[in-house]
Motif scaffolding. Structure first.
Motif: not given
Ligand code: FCB
Length: 432
Positions: A35-44, A47-54, A123-131
Motif C-alpha cells: 500500500a505504501e510503496g515508495g523508495d524505501v531501503p528494502n529488498d523488493w 529487486a525492482a531496481r535490478a529489473g526482477r520485479v515491477p 513482517f509481510h515479505f519485505t525486509h531491509p537491504v542491510w538485513f
C-alpha cells in the motif's frame, strides 16, 4: 434469459440465505509495502531496481491512511490489518527512525478514532537491504536483529494497538523465496527451504513470547495462507503423492509445530522448540484458490472445466476454503479461527461480488460444520501493488484509486459488502 456466465457460478454460489452472527468481525487486510510503496531501503525495491520485479509507487496509504480508515469504517468494516515496513523504522542496522514510528502510531490512533481495530503485522515479505545483505533469516546469527526490531516496535505500538501478528504467511515467504526462487532472495534449494521452515517457526515462538511479555499483553495471531493441494486426477498415485508430500511439509509441519511444539521436516530429526506449542491466540487463515498437482506440474485446481478464472489465472473454488477451515479446526482444537485474507484480482465487479458471496457461503458452511470462525478480512481495501503483477490487472481492492491524483472511488463490491455487513448476511437474490 439464461446467462451463460452466471451459469458457471451456479454450483459455486450458495443456494440459500447466508447468515453471520451480529458479533462477527468484518475487516480488510493490507500490507505496508503493497500500500505504501515508495523508495524505501528494502529488498523488493532493490529487486525492482535490478529489473526482477515491477516498481512500486504505492497507492498513497502512507500519506492518506486517515482518509482510507474513515472510508472503510463507513462500509461497516471494523478491523484493519496493516503492517510495519521494517526498512522504514530501522533503515540502518540498530538505528530506529522515530519519525517513521510516529507515523505508524498516528495510523493506529486514526484507526481507533474511526472505530476500527488495527491489527499490526511485523513482517509481510519485505525486509531491509542491510538485513538481506547479512544473509536474512537463513543466517541464525541474524535472528537477534529481527527480535530486537519486534521488541522495539512492539513497545512503541502497544499503547496504540492491541492486536499483532509476527508475520504474514511465513510459509509462503519460504516457498516463494527459498524453494521456488520467485521472490527475493530468489533461492531455489529444498534444503535451504527446510532450514528456513525451522527458522521461521523458531522465530515465531520467540517473537510471540516477546510480544506477550509487553504490558498490556497484546492479542497475537498466526496468519498463513491455505493452499489446498489436490491431485488433478485422484486416481493417479504420482499426483496424489506429490500433493500429499507438499501438504505434509507446507501445512503439516506448521500445524504440527503449533500444536505440539515439535518441528518435523522430511529427512531431519524432529526438534522440540520451547514455547512453540500454542504460540497463537487465533489462527488467521488466508485463502484465494486451490493448488492442482497434475501431469504437467502445479497449477490452479477446479472441479469443473468451465469454472470462472480470475485475472491471475486462478480458478474459483470456494470448497477449498470450507475444507481448509475444517482442517485447521481439527489440527488446532480450541484455537479461534479467522479468515484474514480472501479476495480476487479482477476488474469485473460482478465477478468480485460473486467471488465474495461464494466464499462467505463457504465460511458459513464451515461454521455450520463446527469450525469456530469469528471473522472475515477482505483483501484488500484500496487497489495496491500485487507483487509480480505490479499495478496491472490484478486489482484486489474494494476501492479504486486514480494514479495521478490518488483520489479513491469505492467500487460496486464495496457497497455490496457494506449491505451484507449491515444485514449480517445475504440472500441468493442479492447476488448478481
Ligand atoms: C497473499 C499475500 C498478499 C497479497 C494477496 C493477494 O498471499 O499475503 O500480500 O498479495 O496474496
Amino acid at each position: 434469459m439464461r446467462d451463460p456466465d452466471r451459469e458457471r457460478w451456479r454450483t459455486l454460489l450458495p443456494a440459500g440465505r447466508v447468515a453471520f452472527p451480529s458479533d462477527f468481525s468484518w475487516g480488510v487486510a493490507s500490507s505496508a509495502f503493497q500500500a505504501e510503496g515508495g523508495d524505501v531501503p528494502n529488498d523488493w525495491v532493490a529487486a525492482a531496481r535490478a529489473g526482477r520485479v515491477p516498481p512500486n509507487p504505492g497507492n498513497g496509504f502512507w500519506e492518506r491512511a486517515e482518509d482510507d480508515l474513515r472510508l472503510v469504517a463507513g462500509l461497516g468494516l471494523r478491523h484493519y490489518r496493516l503492517s510495519v515496513e521494517w526498512s522504514r523504522v530501522e533503515p540502518e542496522r540498530g538505528r530506529f527512525d522515530e519519525r517513521a514510528l510516529d507515523r505508524y502510531r498516528a495510523i493506529c490512533d486514526a484507526a481507533r478514532a474511526a472505530g476500527v481495530t488495527p491489527w499490526v503485522n511485523l513482517f509481510h515479505f519485505t525486509h531491509p537491504v542491510w538485513f538481506a545483505e547479512r544473509g536474512g533469516f537463513l543466517e541464525p546469527a541474524n535472528h537477534a536483529d529481527f527480535l530486537r526490531y519486534v521488541e522495539h516496535v512492539g513497545r512503541a505500538l502497544t499503547p496504540h494497538a492491541s492486536h499483532f501478528h509476527v508475520s504474514n504467511e511465513s510459509m509462503v515467504y519460504v516457498l516463494a523465496g527459498y524453494l521456488l526462487g520467485q521472490n527475493p532472495p530468489f533461492v531455489r534449494d529444498r534444503e535451504a527451504a527446510y532450514d528456513m521452515t525451522g527458522h521461521v517457526l523458531r522465530l515465531h515462538a520467540a517473537a510471540y513470547a516477546a510480544l506477550k511479555s509487553l504490558h498490556p499483553a497484546p492479542f497475537v495471531a498466526t496468519i498463513e495462507v491455505y493452499l489446498d493441494p489436490r491431485p488433478v486426477d485422484a486416481g493417479d498415485p504420482a499426483q496424489c503423492a506429490a500433493a500429499e508430500r507438499f501438504d505434509r511439509w507446507y501445512h503439516g509441519a506448521l500445524w504440527g509445530a503449533l500444536a505440539t511444539g515439535r518441528i518435523e521436516l522430511p529427512g531431519r530429526d524432529p526438534e522440540e522448540v520451547p514455547g512453540l506449542a500454542g504460540a497463537l491466540d487465533a489462527y488467521g487463515l488466508n485463502y484465494y484458490s486451490s493448488t492442482a498437482f497434475g501431469p504437467d506440474g502445479v497449477g490452479s485446481f477446479a472441479d469443473a472445466p468451465d469454472a470462472p478464472v480470475d485475472a491471475m489465472g486462478r480458478s474459483v473454488f470456494p470448497r477449498g476454503l470450507e475444507e481448509g477451515l475444517l482442517r485447521v479446526a481439527a489440527a488446532l482444537p480450541g484455537v479461534p479461527l479467522l479468515v484474514t485474507e480472501n479476495g480476487c484480482p479482477t476488474s469485473d465487479e460482478t465477478f468480485r461480488i460473486r467471488y465474495l458471496a461464494a466464499h462467505l457461503g463457504a465460511i458459513a458452511r464451515a461454521r455450520g460444520r463446527g469450525a469456530a470462525v469469528d471473522g472475515y478480512f477482505h483483501w484488500t481495501a484500496v487497489d495496491n501493488y500485487e507483487w509480480h503483477y505490479g499495478f496491472g490487472e490484478a486489482r484486489f481492492g474494494l476501492v479504486a484509486f486514480d494514479p495521478a491524483t490518488r483520489a479513491r472511488t469505492p467500487k460496486r463490491s464495496a457497497s455490496w459488502l457494506r449491505d451484507t455487513i449491515a444485514r449480517a448476511g445475504f440472500a441468493p437474490s442479492d447476488v448478481p
